[in-house]
Write an enzyme that holds these catalytic residues in place. Structure first.
Site, PDB file in Angstrom:
ATOM      1  N   VAL A  50       0.860  -1.176   0.000  1.00 35.58           N
ATOM      2  CA  VAL A  50       0.000   0.000   0.000  1.00 35.58           C
ATOM      3  C   VAL A  50       0.893   1.221   0.000  1.00 35.58           C
ATOM      4  O   VAL A  50       1.875   1.274   0.754  1.00 35.58           O
ATOM      5  CB  VAL A  50      -0.921   0.004   1.238  1.00 35.58           C
ATOM      6  CG1 VAL A  50      -1.809   1.244   1.253  1.00 35.58           C
ATOM      7  CG2 VAL A  50      -1.769  -1.268   1.289  1.00 35.58           C
ATOM      8  N   CYS A  51       0.584   2.182  -0.886  1.00 37.37           N
ATOM      9  CA  CYS A  51       1.269   3.476  -0.806  1.00 37.37           C
ATOM     10  C   CYS A  51       2.781   3.267  -1.015  1.00 37.37           C
ATOM     11  O   CYS A  51       3.185   2.488  -1.889  1.00 37.37           O
ATOM     12  CB  CYS A  51       0.925   4.081   0.551  1.00 37.37           C
ATOM     13  SG  CYS A  51       1.274   5.807   0.805  1.00 37.37           S
ATOM     14  N   THR A  52       3.595   3.905  -0.209  1.00 38.15           N
ATOM     15  CA  THR A  52       5.043   3.770  -0.360  1.00 38.15           C
ATOM     16  C   THR A  52       5.587   2.469   0.229  1.00 38.15           C
ATOM     17  O   THR A  52       6.812   2.288   0.282  1.00 38.15           O
ATOM     18  CB  THR A  52       5.770   4.973   0.278  1.00 38.15           C
ATOM     19  OG1 THR A  52       5.264   5.154   1.601  1.00 38.15           O
ATOM     20  CG2 THR A  52       5.546   6.234  -0.521  1.00 38.15           C
TER      21      THR A  52
END
Lengths: 243, 243
Positions: free
Chosen positions: A140-142
């Site tokens: 998720v995300c970074t």
């Protein structure tokens, strides 16, 4: 334990898998465990990485949805005894990352803390090994930055947080980065865009594992307006990553 | 400490407030603290209740958004040293509920655990007192059940989780329950509908406190498609609570 000691402690099958990152023939340890009768039928084991300055919803959005699936167990995997979120509140670590275990799903959230983690080769190596011991991985995300640095995204289609897109992409120039995607699935890797996109990706995973009706039911219990279309990504325009 | 001992330990001003739940003239302790120079300017203190079987996103959705506001501090308030979510992962309790403190915002999540909490009068009394010592209160989902049982919703407009609507409403027949609302604001009380509705309500609160541009910016950072309209509640139809 240093890296050499750590590697010596690993079994041969895992070392073979580690030598060939994310190969189609990488041993699916969790499947082998299941076939060997070591896994309770229907029991689905999720391990989620936590670290200081992880982004709250990266972790907790997927945990919310996945935790409503019958026979799912979610453990937090980390370094110390607790991990502090970027927002402040702390979670309890259930098992140390060093103690690698086969997982059905390895959840890798992002957050400001990933900027420090990508500079720690031993940690990245542990993350790589835990990913290779997992039937599926959801970043998720970074969180994608950690997988990118571990070399796990080379040759894969992937996406990440739109506000940090160029930084994450720079860590794996050999990945096929998608600037416009709520999430991307490529084989056993699902990578989502920023923060709340992980919740949509988790529901898509539930739909795949247990059927769309189950995913819809969980979204309704959570009164969550699920975006079930990975190509519906309004934030690609907000952040200028649409190609 | 039993209830009597607890009440004796409280100051007269707080007892006066307790005698008149949620009265407009209830001492706003946090405002008094600020006027007395005890609060760092711009510092906004949030306390969030946690308990076993709290619903993950009820807590963590608002924490995600509120935790991006400058000068915000978020503490988890609970009973033991940790609280286990319904989904499994545990959070660390920052301070015991018994140690009441003035707050700018008291966040009250819901979850299966509320079914047990409403049957514990001493706990409900502590929650009532913490609410009265807070400038604002935000309940999410069946967190409203705790406020209802504490008598804090009598004569107030409020909403709650749609799947548990009739149970929560039965705990405060004197409240003006709204069956169709993503969230409801009445004075210093905001009550949201189920689980993910709390995230929208938290952003609305941020918009009120720091301006809509800040709320929009935080939603964009989180790639969250904020529903800014409290009357836009598709789940009232899903769950049949629309009047």
């Amino acid at each position: 334990m240093n890296r050499r000691g750590f590697m010596a402690a690993m079994g041969a099958a895992t070392l073979a898998a580690a030598a060939q990152p994310w190969a189609a023939e990488a041993p699916q340890l969790r499947i082998q465990e299941r076939q060997a009768g070591k896994v309770t039928p229907g029991h689905y084991r999720i391990g989620a990485l936590v670290f200081d300055d992880y982004e709250t919803l990266d972790l907790q959005g997927p945990v919310e949805m996945l935790g409503h699936v019958a026979d799912v167990e979610i453990q937090l995997i980390g370094l110390g005894s607790v991990a502090r979120s970027f927002q402040g509140p702390r979670v309890v670590v259930d098992r140390p990352l060093e103690q690698l275990e086969p997982l059905d799903l390895f959840l890798v959230p992002g957050g400001l803390g990933t900027r420090s983690l990508v500079q720690q080769p031993q940690l990245i190596e542990l993350i790589r090994r835990q990913a290779l011991m997992s039937e599926r991985v959801l970043s998720v995300c970074t969180g994608a930055a950690l997988l990118a640095k571990a070399g796990l995204l080379d040759g894969k289609r992937a996406t990440t947080n739109k506000a940090a897109f160029s930084w994450v992409a720079s860590l794996a120039p050999e990945a096929d980065w998608q600037g416009r995607a709520r999430w991307v699935q490529d084989g056993n890797l699902t990578s989502s865009s920023g923060v709340s996109a992980g919740t949509d990706a988790a529901l898509a995973l539930i739909a795949e594992l247990r059927g769309e009706a189950v995913a819809r039911q969980i979204a309704e219990i959570a009164e969550y307006p699920w975006n079930p279309d990975p190509d519906n990504d309004p934030f690609a325009i907000t952040w200028g990553t649409a190609s």
